[in-house]
Design an enzyme around this catalytic site. Structure first.
Site, PDB file in Angstrom:
ATOM      1  N   ALA A   1       0.810  -1.224   0.000  1.00 28.33           N
ATOM      2  CA  ALA A   1       0.000   0.000   0.000  1.00 28.33           C
ATOM      3  C   ALA A   1       0.840   1.269   0.000  1.00 28.33           C
ATOM      4  CB  ALA A   1      -0.922  -0.002   1.220  1.00 28.33           C
TER       5      ALA A   1
ATOM      6  N   GLY B   1       1.744   2.813   7.945  1.00 30.48           N
ATOM      7  CA  GLY B   1       2.692   1.928   8.617  1.00 30.48           C
ATOM      8  C   GLY B   1       2.356   0.468   8.409  1.00 30.48           C
ATOM      9  N   THR B   2       3.386  -0.354   8.623  1.00 34.08           N
ATOM     10  CA  THR B   2       3.236  -1.786   8.338  1.00 34.08           C
ATOM     11  C   THR B   2       2.223  -2.463   9.266  1.00 34.08           C
ATOM     12  OG1 THR B   2       5.270  -1.996   9.635  1.00 34.08           O
ATOM     13  CG2 THR B   2       5.480  -2.191   7.256  1.00 34.08           C
TER      14      THR B   2
ATOM     15  N   ASN C   1      16.106  -6.915  10.403  1.00 31.52           N
ATOM     16  CA  ASN C   1      14.769  -7.404  10.081  1.00 31.52           C
ATOM     17  C   ASN C   1      14.591  -7.356   8.562  1.00 31.52           C
ATOM     18  OD1 ASN C   1      12.017  -7.707   9.694  1.00 31.52           O
ATOM     19  ND2 ASN C   1      11.496  -5.705  10.578  1.00 31.52           N
TER      20      ASN C   1
ATOM     21  N   HIS D   1      18.481   6.469 -31.847  1.00 26.17           N
ATOM     22  CA  HIS D   1      19.668   6.833 -32.634  1.00 26.17           C
ATOM     23  C   HIS D   1      20.697   7.509 -31.748  1.00 26.17           C
ATOM     24  CE1 HIS D   1      16.189   7.634 -35.428  1.00 26.17           C
ATOM     25  NE2 HIS D   1      15.826   8.392 -34.433  1.00 26.17           N
TER      26      HIS D   1
END
Ligand code: TTP
Length: 410
Positions: free
Chosen positions: A8, A82-83, A165, A317
């Site tokens: 997210a 946050g996780t 971690n 090119h």
């Protein structure tokens, strides 16, 4: 067992490549980042839950509702960052059973997942976390252990060695009650590492497994180049599904997708991966650790080295693309050149979220967002970023970062 993947985040440190899409959809070695972690979790899980928010439609478009025959459910992250917040969002979907959680932006080998799951089961744990030894933990969460158990996790403890971690966990649903009592951190985010500390303080059995294989956390643009190089060097098989004209030299391993034509006079030194329906050459030089996507055109007198060129992009090119990342649907005008080395040979610094960060690399070229067009003879300084949807006029020297949607003229 369910596999919960956290995807997210905004990926701000990866701008301009994340200007219009989640970072986990960015292709490395021509495959979206999230697919690597999903493939690794695949042997251990029955289905996937992906936590989404920022530009979620793009992610759903990339993965769809099935992965390797297993259902994929997309769950919008609850309000807050946050996780821990991201994991809490999966609560309704993981009732009654242990589950794996992975940050969607990490790369590791399958052994790491296997080791973690078996450690969790062997010790009948409440949580398990995968760790790896590093000399410098300044960018990591430091995991202190005692015997078989985790004692404490400290975020960004400074330049000291220890276990980091790695962003891969196994939990029982009991974690949700601890998440709900996790306070926001100093930066205002709900961190799963704080939740784990709460679990430890409450006497829960939090164990760890040590992993010593390759791992990368794709936070900054040059991490994409590192991972690209690792994947090409260690996994690439020589396979030509397209056409190589007489007079082209292809030194293995090189993967060339269906419908791609390598025209005469091109010289390709593997490891190099080229997608489908691209046109390579005539008369170009593609050097190791380069990934070129689908529908690209690398034309006459162009040299590409150690770079990622995403789908639908052209260096048609007289271009030099070195140690660079070129987003999707980019066109480099004739004579557009990326510089990838400073005259003083110093390591190249890149502005990340408004601050100059040392990439630690002596060679780093341009980071170009999506839908960028450059005019003829544009020169781009090392480590400079060009925002998506920008137009750089002929003859411009790009010595400063360019914001998205800009028009830069001489
Ligand atoms: P980060 O890399 O710390 O955050 P981010 O992806 O937003 O990137 P940046 O800091 O550059 O803006 O996130 C680690 C993992 O957790 C990553 O896979 C994204 C995921 N995540 C969420 O799902 N929700 C969140 O609110 C946050 C902060 C991260």
């Amino acid at each position: 067992m369910k596999g919960v993947i956290l995807a997210a985040g905004k990926g701000e440190r990866l701008q301009p490549l994340t200007d219009d899409r989640p970072k986990v959809t960015l292709k490395v070695a021509n495959k979206p980042l999230i697919e690597y972690i999903m493939e690794n979790l695949d042997p251990f899980v029955d289905d996937f839950v992906i936590i989404v928010r920022y530009k979620k439609e793009k992610l759903i478009e990339v993965i769809s509702d099935e992965f390797h025959g297993k259902p994929v459910t997309y769950v919008e992250q609850l309000p807050g960052n946050g996780t821990a917040k991201a994991i809490e969002s999966a609560e309704k979907y993981v009732t009654g059973e242990e589950f794996i959680v992975a940050n969607g932006d990490i790369y590791l080998e399958k052994d790491g997942v296997r080791e973690l799951v078996s450690t969790f089961r062997k010790h009948n744990a409440d949580a398990a976390i995968l760790v790896k030894n590093f000399d410098d933990l300044s960018h990591f969460g430091k995991v202190d252990v005692n015997g078989l158990k985790v004692e404490k996790i400290t975020e960004k403890p400074g330049k000291i060695p220890g276990y980091a971690n790695l962003g891969l966990y196994v939990f029982t649903p009991e974690v949700f009650s601890f998440i709900k009592s996790t306070p926001p951190s100093e930066r205002g985010e709900y961190e799963i590492t704080d939740t784990i500390n709460l679990m430890i303080n409450a006497g829960k059995n939090v164990v760890y497994a040590v992993y010593d294989g390759y791992w990368n956390d794709i936070g900054r643009p040059w991490n994409l180049l590192e991972l690209n190089e690792y994947l090409l060097k260690t996994k690439l098989k020589h396979e030509i599904r397209g056409k190589v004209e007489e007079g082209a030299v292809v030194i293995p391993p090189v993967e060339i997708g269906e419908g791609t034509v390598v025209r005469s006079g091109s010289y390709i030194i593997g490891p190099v991966k080229i997608g489908r329906n691209s046109v390579i050459g005539p008369n170009c030089f593609i050097r190791p650790s380069t990934s070129i996507g689908d529908n690209c055109h690398i034309g006459n007198a162009v040299e590409v080295k150690n770079s990622i060129i995403m789908d639908n992009s052209n260096a048609p090119h007289l271009n030099y693309v070195g140690d660079s990342i070129i987003g999707e649907n980019v066109n480099l005008g004739a004579g557009t050149i990326t510089a990838n080395l400073r005259h003083d040979r110093g390591s190249i610094k890149v502005e990340i979220k408004g601050k100059l960060e040392d990439s630690g690399r002596h060679k780093l070229g341009a980071i170009i967002g999506h839908n960028v067009k450059t005019g003829i003879n544009v020169s781009i300084y090392p480590g400079r970023k060009i925002g998506s949807n920008s137009l750089i006029g002929p003859g411009v020297v790009v010595d400063e970062n360019v914001p998205p949607g800009a028009m830069v003229l001489l």
